[in-house]
Design an enzyme around this catalytic site. Structure first.
Site, PDB file in Angstrom:
ATOM      1  N   ASP A 181      28.345  38.179  51.421  1.00 17.10           N
ATOM      2  CA  ASP A 181      28.979  38.934  50.339  1.00 17.10           C
ATOM      3  C   ASP A 181      30.438  38.533  50.184  1.00 17.10           C
ATOM      4  O   ASP A 181      30.924  38.294  49.074  1.00 17.10           O
ATOM      5  CB  ASP A 181      28.888  40.434  50.623  1.00 17.10           C
ATOM      6  CG  ASP A 181      27.489  41.006  50.429  1.00 17.10           C
ATOM      7  OD1 ASP A 181      26.578  40.233  50.087  1.00 17.10           O
ATOM      8  OD2 ASP A 181      27.319  42.223  50.620  1.00 17.10           O
ATOM      9  N   GLY A 194      22.818  42.590  48.483  1.00 12.89           N
ATOM     10  CA  GLY A 194      21.386  42.388  48.503  1.00 12.89           C
ATOM     11  C   GLY A 194      20.638  43.625  48.053  1.00 12.89           C
ATOM     12  O   GLY A 194      21.074  44.752  48.285  1.00 12.89           O
ATOM     13  N   SER A 195      19.512  43.427  47.377  1.00 12.18           N
ATOM     14  CA  SER A 195      18.663  44.555  47.004  1.00 12.18           C
ATOM     15  C   SER A 195      17.956  45.099  48.247  1.00 12.18           C
ATOM     16  O   SER A 195      17.990  44.496  49.319  1.00 12.18           O
ATOM     17  CB  SER A 195      17.648  44.111  45.961  1.00 12.18           C
ATOM     18  OG  SER A 195      18.294  43.699  44.775  1.00 12.18           O
ATOM     19  N   GLY A 196      17.335  46.248  48.089  1.00 12.85           N
ATOM     20  CA  GLY A 196      16.693  46.907  49.213  1.00 12.85           C
ATOM     21  C   GLY A 196      17.464  48.091  49.746  1.00 12.85           C
ATOM     22  O   GLY A 196      16.983  48.803  50.629  1.00 12.85           O
ATOM     23  N   HIS A 197      18.688  48.307  49.190  1.00 11.54           N
ATOM     24  CA  HIS A 197      19.519  49.432  49.617  1.00 11.54           C
ATOM     25  C   HIS A 197      19.589  50.522  48.549  1.00 11.54           C
ATOM     26  O   HIS A 197      20.475  51.374  48.585  1.00 11.54           O
ATOM     27  CB  HIS A 197      20.942  48.951  49.924  1.00 11.54           C
ATOM     28  CG  HIS A 197      20.996  47.849  50.923  1.00 11.54           C
ATOM     29  ND1 HIS A 197      20.453  47.950  52.180  1.00 11.54           N
ATOM     30  CD2 HIS A 197      21.516  46.593  50.835  1.00 11.54           C
ATOM     31  CE1 HIS A 197      20.646  46.817  52.837  1.00 11.54           C
ATOM     32  NE2 HIS A 197      21.275  45.978  52.045  1.00 11.54           N
ATOM     33  N   HIS A 202      20.467  46.228  57.183  1.00 14.19           N
ATOM     34  CA  HIS A 202      19.514  45.150  56.927  1.00 14.19           C
ATOM     35  C   HIS A 202      18.497  45.039  58.059  1.00 14.19           C
ATOM     36  O   HIS A 202      17.762  44.055  58.146  1.00 14.19           O
ATOM     37  CB  HIS A 202      20.235  43.802  56.788  1.00 14.19           C
ATOM     38  CG  HIS A 202      21.278  43.783  55.731  1.00 14.19           C
ATOM     39  ND1 HIS A 202      22.590  44.118  55.990  1.00 14.19           N
ATOM     40  CD2 HIS A 202      21.205  43.492  54.419  1.00 14.19           C
ATOM     41  CE1 HIS A 202      23.292  44.021  54.865  1.00 14.19           C
ATOM     42  NE2 HIS A 202      22.476  43.638  53.901  1.00 14.19           N
ATOM     43  N   LYS A 240      31.188  44.803  50.604  1.00 18.32           N
ATOM     44  CA  LYS A 240      30.836  45.154  51.973  1.00 18.32           C
ATOM     45  C   LYS A 240      31.111  43.970  52.897  1.00 18.32           C
ATOM     46  O   LYS A 240      30.909  42.826  52.516  1.00 18.32           O
ATOM     47  CB  LYS A 240      29.357  45.559  52.071  1.00 18.32           C
ATOM     48  CG  LYS A 240      28.994  46.752  51.185  1.00 18.32           C
ATOM     49  CD  LYS A 240      27.571  47.234  51.410  1.00 18.32           C
ATOM     50  CE  LYS A 240      26.517  46.181  51.177  1.00 18.32           C
ATOM     51  NZ  LYS A 240      26.532  45.630  49.805  1.00 18.32           N
TER      52      LYS A 240
END
Length: 329
Positions: free
Chosen positions: A109, A53-56, A215, A104
């Site tokens: 995922d 996921g994006s945001g990391h 998250h 991960k």
């Protein structure tokens, strides 16, 4: 919610366009913004593909380049990339020597990367990262989460792939690095997902979340905010206890910010953590400090200790040229 964006629907694609334009010498975008890949691929080299996921950011797209990943698949914020994204990335970068997936340990995922592997005709192996000691392995859980230690796996295995190791050797190396790596994080604030427009969880000014996930998942417990030394002591004690006797062991110490923590505070935490590990006999051979595996705008940090043998140390030191990690140039 106050964020630098145009619309919620375009924040990811516009960010990827900016990344590709700023680092056009290193990487390029796949069709439909489905993946980011190295601009210059090396036929005959095992390809490394990761994502999440994006945001990391900068994980994973900022780690595409020489000495690390060949491709990274960005899902929507905190959402796994889809199997077709991953399958297209594999097809785009596989040079005939096979592809290693670095995944991960999150349910979405794991499932989507497995489905992508089934869709692909390439020879594929997988390394599953699960370095988060905040999560106890129980029958009713998916096990420990993959967090900042994933970066360590991607760097060391990426250098080994650049050096020409074959698929099975890279799989073995990745598993060994992962098993030699432990992390744990503490959050001082929540993060705000653009689509929701509000903090993921509520936390008071004088509180902290111990063992938080990247998250915004709840940690081991909510506690009163304590001094940096006290926080570092609890985190380092848990990491050390999970390893066992660390006397004389050589290690990499990574202090990672979650997106809203100043470097001044991260270096302060590094100072505390290094002192505590050295008191246990650890030889801190390499160090890395920065906001590298983030959680949007969360305040706080994680501490990672990765034990280094001679091979891991050599590959850690090897040349890397990505948007967000560069040395040995």
């Amino acid at each position: 919610m106050r964020k630098l964006m145009n619309t919620v629907d375009t924040i990811l694609t516009e960010s990827l366009d900016g990344l590709a334009a700023a680092h056009a010498d290193i990487l390029t975008l796949g069709g439909g913004h489905k993946f980011v890949r190295r601009r210059l691929l090396r036929p005959g080299k095992v390809a490394l593909v990761s994502g999440g996921g994006s945001g990391h950011e900068p994980m994973h797209t900022g780690f595409v380049g020489v000495g690390m990943l060949d491709a990274a698949c960005p899902g929507q914020v905190f959402t796994s990339p889809t199997p077709d994204q991953i399958a297209e990335a594999i097809e785009a970068v596989d040079g005939g020597a096979g592809t290693l997936l670095i995944v991960k340990n999150y349910e979405g995922d794991v499932m989507n990367f497995e489905m992508a592997a089934e869709l692909s005709s390439a020879r594929i192996e997988r390394v599953l990262t699960n370095d988060d000691v905040a999560v106890e392995n129980r029958i009713n859980t998916t096990g420990r989460r993959g967090v900042a230690g994933t970066l360590v796996v991607e760097k060391i295995v990426g250098a080994a792939a650049e050096a020409g190791l074959d698929l099975s050797a890279l799989k073995e190396l990745g598993d060994r690095v992962n098993s030699s790596t432990r992390s744990m994080g503490v959050a001082l604030s929540s993060c705000t997902v653009p689509a929701s427009g509000k903090p993921t969880f509520d936390i008071g000014d004088g509180e902290m979340e111990v063992g938080v996930g990247i998250h915004g998942e709840a940690g081991r417990r909510r506690d009163r905010l304590r001094s940096a030394d006290a926080i570092a002591e609890e985190v380092c004690d848990l990491i050390a206890a999970d390893f066992g006797d660390l006397r004389g062991r050589r290690a990499l110490l990574l202090v990672n910010g979650f997106g809203a923590t100043p470097l001044m505070e991260l270096y302060l935490m590094y100072h505390s953590a290094r002192r505590l590990f050295e008191q246990r006999g650890v030889v801190i051979a390499r160090s890395l400090v920065g906001s590298l595996v983030t959680s949007l705008d969360m305040a706080g940090c994680s501490i990672t200790l990765s034990l280094l043998d001679d091979n891991a140390l050599r590959y850690w030191d090897a040349r890397v040229h990505t948007a967000s990690l560069r040395w040995g140039m």
